[in-house]
Design an enzyme around this catalytic site. Structure first.
Site, PDB file in Angstrom:
ATOM      1  N   ARG A 155       0.856  -1.191   0.000  1.00 47.30           N
ATOM      2  CA  ARG A 155       0.000   0.000   0.000  1.00 47.30           C
ATOM      3  C   ARG A 155       0.883   1.228   0.000  1.00 47.30           C
ATOM      4  O   ARG A 155       1.818   1.313   0.809  1.00 47.30           O
ATOM      5  CB  ARG A 155      -0.851   0.044   1.281  1.00 47.30           C
ATOM      6  CG  ARG A 155      -2.047  -0.853   1.300  1.00 47.30           C
ATOM      7  CD  ARG A 155      -2.563  -0.934   2.720  1.00 47.30           C
ATOM      8  NE  ARG A 155      -1.497  -1.353   3.629  1.00 47.30           N
ATOM      9  CZ  ARG A 155      -1.551  -1.249   4.943  1.00 47.30           C
ATOM     10  NH1 ARG A 155      -2.589  -0.713   5.534  1.00 47.30           N
ATOM     11  NH2 ARG A 155      -0.544  -1.667   5.692  1.00 47.30           N
ATOM     12  N   GLY A 257     -16.459   6.298   1.095  1.00 50.69           N
ATOM     13  CA  GLY A 257     -15.713   7.505   0.743  1.00 50.69           C
ATOM     14  C   GLY A 257     -16.111   7.985  -0.632  1.00 50.69           C
ATOM     15  O   GLY A 257     -17.154   7.592  -1.165  1.00 50.69           O
ATOM     16  N   CYS A 264      -3.504   1.446  -8.541  1.00 52.52           N
ATOM     17  CA  CYS A 264      -3.765   0.004  -8.638  1.00 52.52           C
ATOM     18  C   CYS A 264      -5.229  -0.374  -8.839  1.00 52.52           C
ATOM     19  O   CYS A 264      -5.560  -0.996  -9.843  1.00 52.52           O
ATOM     20  CB  CYS A 264      -3.210  -0.692  -7.406  1.00 52.52           C
ATOM     21  SG  CYS A 264      -1.412  -0.673  -7.413  1.00 52.52           S
TER      22      CYS A 264
HETATM   23  C1  UDX Z   1       4.364  -0.361 -10.097  1.00 55.25           C
HETATM   24  C2  UDX Z   1       4.218  -1.656 -10.866  1.00 55.25           C
HETATM   25  O1  UDX Z   1       5.186  -1.753 -11.836  1.00 55.25           O
HETATM   26  C3  UDX Z   1       2.866  -1.775 -11.432  1.00 55.25           C
HETATM   27  O2  UDX Z   1       2.749  -3.013 -12.079  1.00 55.25           O
HETATM   28  C4  UDX Z   1       1.904  -1.723 -10.296  1.00 55.25           C
HETATM   29  O3  UDX Z   1       0.617  -1.966 -10.752  1.00 55.25           O
HETATM   30  C5  UDX Z   1       1.992  -0.375  -9.628  1.00 55.25           C
HETATM   31  O4  UDX Z   1       3.281  -0.177  -9.211  1.00 55.25           O
HETATM   32  P1  UDX Z   1       5.223   1.987 -10.267  1.00 55.25           P
HETATM   33  O5  UDX Z   1       6.382   1.541  -9.449  1.00 55.25           O
HETATM   34  O6  UDX Z   1       4.149   2.809  -9.632  1.00 55.25           O
HETATM   35  O7  UDX Z   1       4.533   0.703 -10.906  1.00 55.25           O
HETATM   36  O8  UDX Z   1       5.677   2.654 -11.609  1.00 55.25           O
HETATM   37  P2  UDX Z   1       6.412   4.023 -11.802  1.00 55.25           P
HETATM   38  O9  UDX Z   1       6.447   4.788 -10.539  1.00 55.25           O
HETATM   39  O10 UDX Z   1       5.832   4.573 -13.048  1.00 55.25           O
HETATM   40  O11 UDX Z   1       7.914   3.580 -12.086  1.00 55.25           O
HETATM   41  C6  UDX Z   1       8.375   2.845 -13.149  1.00 55.25           C
HETATM   42  C7  UDX Z   1       9.882   3.126 -13.322  1.00 55.25           C
HETATM   43  O12 UDX Z   1      10.425   2.256 -14.288  1.00 55.25           O
HETATM   44  C8  UDX Z   1      10.197   4.543 -13.767  1.00 55.25           C
HETATM   45  O13 UDX Z   1      11.180   5.109 -12.943  1.00 55.25           O
HETATM   46  C9  UDX Z   1      10.741   4.353 -15.182  1.00 55.25           C
HETATM   47  O14 UDX Z   1      11.712   5.320 -15.553  1.00 55.25           O
HETATM   48  C10 UDX Z   1      11.332   2.976 -15.102  1.00 55.25           C
HETATM   49  N1  UDX Z   1      11.460   2.300 -16.395  1.00 55.25           N
HETATM   50  C11 UDX Z   1      10.436   2.250 -17.262  1.00 55.25           C
HETATM   51  C12 UDX Z   1      12.673   1.690 -16.730  1.00 55.25           C
HETATM   52  O15 UDX Z   1      13.634   1.729 -15.966  1.00 55.25           O
HETATM   53  N2  UDX Z   1      12.779   1.033 -17.927  1.00 55.25           N
HETATM   54  C13 UDX Z   1      11.773   0.986 -18.831  1.00 55.25           C
HETATM   55  O16 UDX Z   1      11.928   0.395 -19.907  1.00 55.25           O
HETATM   56  C14 UDX Z   1      10.553   1.615 -18.482  1.00 55.25           C
HETATM   57  C1  UDX Z   2      -3.625  -1.109  -2.984  1.00 55.38           C
HETATM   58  C2  UDX Z   2      -3.622  -2.440  -2.194  1.00 55.38           C
HETATM   59  O1  UDX Z   2      -4.097  -2.216  -0.863  1.00 55.38           O
HETATM   60  C3  UDX Z   2      -2.244  -3.029  -2.184  1.00 55.38           C
HETATM   61  O2  UDX Z   2      -2.236  -4.274  -1.510  1.00 55.38           O
HETATM   62  C4  UDX Z   2      -1.846  -3.214  -3.637  1.00 55.38           C
HETATM   63  O3  UDX Z   2      -0.647  -3.884  -3.825  1.00 55.38           O
HETATM   64  C5  UDX Z   2      -1.815  -1.879  -4.336  1.00 55.38           C
HETATM   65  O4  UDX Z   2      -3.108  -1.329  -4.286  1.00 55.38           O
HETATM   66  P1  UDX Z   2      -2.998   1.421  -2.513  1.00 55.38           P
HETATM   67  O5  UDX Z   2      -3.659   1.675  -3.830  1.00 55.38           O
HETATM   68  O6  UDX Z   2      -1.661   2.012  -2.249  1.00 55.38           O
HETATM   69  O7  UDX Z   2      -2.858  -0.163  -2.270  1.00 55.38           O
HETATM   70  O8  UDX Z   2      -3.964   1.968  -1.355  1.00 55.38           O
HETATM   71  P2  UDX Z   2      -5.167   1.413  -0.488  1.00 55.38           P
HETATM   72  O9  UDX Z   2      -4.877   1.707   0.927  1.00 55.38           O
HETATM   73  O10 UDX Z   2      -5.515   0.030  -0.825  1.00 55.38           O
HETATM   74  O11 UDX Z   2      -6.350   2.409  -0.916  1.00 55.38           O
HETATM   75  C6  UDX Z   2      -6.835   2.453  -2.239  1.00 55.38           C
HETATM   76  C7  UDX Z   2      -8.008   3.388  -2.357  1.00 55.38           C
HETATM   77  O12 UDX Z   2      -9.144   2.862  -1.693  1.00 55.38           O
HETATM   78  C8  UDX Z   2      -7.797   4.776  -1.764  1.00 55.38           C
HETATM   79  O13 UDX Z   2      -8.304   5.748  -2.641  1.00 55.38           O
HETATM   80  C9  UDX Z   2      -8.580   4.739  -0.474  1.00 55.38           C
HETATM   81  O14 UDX Z   2      -9.032   5.997  -0.066  1.00 55.38           O
HETATM   82  C10 UDX Z   2      -9.717   3.836  -0.849  1.00 55.38           C
HETATM   83  N1  UDX Z   2     -10.356   3.173   0.308  1.00 55.38           N
HETATM   84  C11 UDX Z   2      -9.664   2.243   1.025  1.00 55.38           C
HETATM   85  C12 UDX Z   2     -11.668   3.477   0.644  1.00 55.38           C
HETATM   86  O15 UDX Z   2     -12.317   4.317   0.007  1.00 55.38           O
HETATM   87  N2  UDX Z   2     -12.251   2.822   1.703  1.00 55.38           N
HETATM   88  C13 UDX Z   2     -11.577   1.889   2.435  1.00 55.38           C
HETATM   89  O16 UDX Z   2     -12.162   1.330   3.367  1.00 55.38           O
HETATM   90  C14 UDX Z   2     -10.244   1.599   2.084  1.00 55.38           C
END
Ligand code: UDX
Ligand code: UDX
Length: 437
Positions: A155, A257, A264
Site C-alpha cells: 500500500r 468515501g 492500482c
Molecule cells: C508499479 C508496478 O510496476 C505496477 O505493475 C503496479 O501496478 C503499480 O506499481 P510503479 O512503481 O508505480 O509501478 O511505476 P512508476 O512509478 O511509473 O515507475 C516505473 C519506473 O520504471 C520509472 O522510474 C521508469 O523510468 C522505469 N522504467 C520504465 C525503466 O527503468 N525502464 C523501462 O523500460 C521503463
Molecule cells: C492497494 C492495495 O491495498 C495493495 O495491496 C496493492 O498492492 C496496491 O493497491 P494502494 O492503492 O496504495 O494499495 O492503497 P489502499 O490503501 O488500498 O487504498 C486504495 C483506495 O481505496 C484509496 O483511494 C482509499 O481511499 C480507498 N479506500 C480504502 C476506501 O475508500 N475505503 C476503504 O475502506 C479503504
C-alpha cells in the site's frame, strides 16, 4: 544475495531499499538518467514514509546502488526483479500496457550468462511471465534462467511496513532451483514468520488481481450501502461497525468515501475484466465494482452542489486533500481529479490544499485552481469546505477558527466521515457526510 531491480518507481525503489535493508546487495536500474543522478545525490523522487532514511542507510552501507547501466548488475545478479510501470494502455481500452516489461526482457537477455532468476514484480496480466520467458529465449537462446512471478502487495503510504511484515509472499515458480533462490532472497522475512504461498506462474499473476479486485468490491459495496443509508435514514458508521465485527467479513476496507483511486485498484480491475473478456468468462462483480466507483466519484459533485444550496456558480469551495489517500504525494485516479474540474466548470472558485500532493495535482488540474499553504487559508472566505483525503492534519482542525474564517452559513462536506455530525451542527456548520442522515 546480489539483486538487480529494474525500474526505480514506487515499487522498484521500495523493493530495492527493503532488500538492501535485509542485507542483500542491490542495484536499482532505471532508464531515467535524471532520476538516477538525483537518487545518487540523495534525492527521493516520491514521498513514502521511511523510504528516505532506508535508502540513505543502504547507500551508506554500500548495499544499495543506482545506475542506468544494466550490464554490471546483470553480470552479478542472482535474481533480477522487473518493476517497471504497467500503466493502463493509452488506447483507453483497459488493457495493461506491457511495452516496458517486454522492452526490459528484450534488453536484459543479452547480459544473461550464469544461471539467473528473472522475477516479475510488476502487476501483469496472466500469461505475461511466460511471454517474458519467450522473449528472453528468442533474444538469447543460450540464456540459463528461470521465470518467477512474485507480485507486490504494497500500500502506498505504508509500503515499507507492508514489505517488511507481509501477510504473505506469493511465489509463482516452476523450478525448485528458482524457488530456492527466491526463498533465500526472502529468508530474512521468513525468519520473522512471513508465510510463503508457492504457486504456478499463472496463479501468482492472477492472485494479485483477485486480491485487488476483492478489495475494490468491498469498497464499492460499502459505498453503495452508504448511499442507501442516506435514503432510508440509516447510519453507515454504526452499520459498518456491526457488519465488520463478523469475523467472516472483517472491519477493514469498509470505510465509505468518494470512491477508490490510486495506481492500482482502478487500473487492475479494468485489466482483470479485459483478461476475463478475452477468455469469454464473466466477472460481473468486478465490472460492477468499477462502475459503482465511477458513479461514486460523480455523485460527490452532486453532493457538494446540494450542500451549498443547489448551485455551484460563484461559490467558493475549499478542498482539503488532493491525493488518493493520505501519506503519499500520488494523485493518480484521486477523487479530487474528478471533483475539482467539475466544480471549476460550474463556475466555482476552488482553493485547494494538500500536505504533499500539490505539485503532482497542479499538472492534472485546471489552471484556475488556487493552491494555498494550509487548511485555514483554504477556508478563508469560502462557502464550503470539502474534505476529500483523510490526512491526519485534517482530523483535528480548529473548527471555531475555520467557521470564523468562512462566509456566513458555513458548509462542511466530509467525504471521509472524519467529523461527527452532531458536534459540527452544534458549532454552527451545515454538515454533510457519507451515508449519514
Ligand atoms: C508499479 C508496478 O510496476 C505496477 O505493475 C503496479 O501496478 C503499480 O506499481 P510503479 O512503481 O508505480 O509501478 O511505476 P512508476 O512509478 O511509473 O515507475 C516505473 C519506473 O520504471 C520509472 O522510474 C521508469 O523510468 C522505469 N522504467 C520504465 C525503466 O527503468 N525502464 C523501462 O523500460 C521503463
Ligand atoms: C492497494 C492495495 O491495498 C495493495 O495491496 C496493492 O498492492 C496496491 O493497491 P494502494 O492503492 O496504495 O494499495 O492503497 P489502499 O490503501 O488500498 O487504498 C486504495 C483506495 O481505496 C484509496 O483511494 C482509499 O481511499 C480507498 N479506500 C480504502 C476506501 O475508500 N475505503 C476503504 O475502506 C479503504
Amino acid at each position: 544475495m546480489n539483486i538487480a531491480i529494474i525500474g526505480a518507481g514506487y515499487v522498484g525503489l521500495v523493493t530495492g531499499a527493503c532488500f538492501a535493508g535485509l542485507g542483500h546487495h542491490v542495484w536499482c536500474v532505471d532508464i531515467d538518467e535524471q532520476k538516477i543522478q538525483s537518487l545518487r545525490r540523495g534525492g527521493i523522487p516520491i514521498y513514502e514514509p521511511g523510504l528516505e532514511s532506508l535508502i540513505a542507510k543502504g547507500v551508506a552501507e554500500r548495499r544499495l546502488m543506482f545506475t542506468t547501466d544494466l550490464e554490471d548488475p546483470m553480470l552479478l545478479a542472482d535474481a533480477v526483479f522487473i518493476a517497471v510501470g504497467t500503466p493502463a494502455s493509452r488506447r483507453g481500452d483497459g488493457y495493461a500496457d506491457l511495452t516496458y516489461v517486454y522492452a526490459v526482457a528484450e534488453n536484459l537477455a543479452q547480459y544473461l550468462n550464469d544461471y539467473t532468476v528473472i522475477v516479475d514484480k510488476s502487476t501483469v496480466p496472466v500469461g505475461t511471465a511466460r511471454e517474458v520467458a519467450r522473449i528472453i529465449e528468442g533474444a538469447n537462446p543460450q540464456a540459463d534462467f528461470d521465470m518467477v512471478s512474485n507480485p507486490e502487495f504494497l500500500r502506498e503510504g505504508a509500503a515499507i511496513e507492508d514489505f517488511m511484515r507481509p501477510d504473505r509472499i506469493v511465489i509463482g515458480v516452476e523450478s525448485d532451483r528458482a524457488f530456492d533462490v527466491i526463498k533465500e532472497v526472502y529468508d530474512p522475512l521468513c525468519i520473522r514468520n512471513a508465510p510463503i504461498v508457492k504457486t504456478t506462474l499463472e496463479t501468482a499473476e492472477l492472485s494479485k488481481y483477485a486480491a485487488n479486485a476483492f478489495l475494490a468490491i468491498k469498497i464499492s459495496f460499502i459505498n453503495e450501502v452508504a448511499n442507501l443509508c442516506e435514503v432510508v435514514g440509516a447510519d453507515v458508521l454504526s452499520l459498518a461497525q456491526a457488519v465488520g465485527m463478523d469475523g467472516r467479513i472483517g472491519d477493514k476496507f469498509l470505510h465509505p468515501g468518494p470512491g477508490y483511486g490510486g495506481s492500482c485498484f482502478p487500473k487492475d480491475t479494468l485489466a482483470l475484466l479485459r483478461t476475463a473478456q478475452e477468455c469469454g468468462q464473466d466477472l460481473r462483480m468486478v465490472g460492477a465494482a468499477a462502475e459503482v466507483n465511477n458513479a461514486q466519484k460523480a455523485r460527490m459533485i452532486k453532493k457538494i452542489k446540494d450542500a451549498v444550496g443547489g448551485s455551484l456558480e460563484d461559490k467558493t469551495v475549499a478542498i482539503l486533500g488532493l491525493t488518493f489517500k493520505p501519506e503519499t504525494d500520488d494523485v493518480r485516479e484521486s477523487a479530487a481529479l474528478t471533483i475539482i474540474p467539475a466544480l471549476i466548470e460550474k463556475g466555482t472558485v476552488v482553493k485547494a490544499h494538500d500536505p504533499k500532493g500539490i505539485e503532482e495535482a497542479r499538472r492534472e488540474l485546471p489552471k484556475e485552481v488556487q493552491y494555498v499553504a494550509d487548511s485555514y487559508s483554504a477556508a478563508e472566505d469560502s462557502d464550503c469546505v470539502v474534505l476529500i483525503t483523510e490526512w491526519n492534519q485534517y482530523r483535528a482542525l480548529d473548527m471555531e477558527r475555520i467557521k470564523k474564517l468562512m462566509k456566513v452559513n458555513p458548509v462542511f462536506v466530509d467525504l471521509r466521515n472524519v467529523y461527527r455530525k452532531q458536534k459540527m451542527e452544534e458549532l454552527g456548520f451545515k454538515y454533510v457526510g457519507i451515508g449519514q442522515v
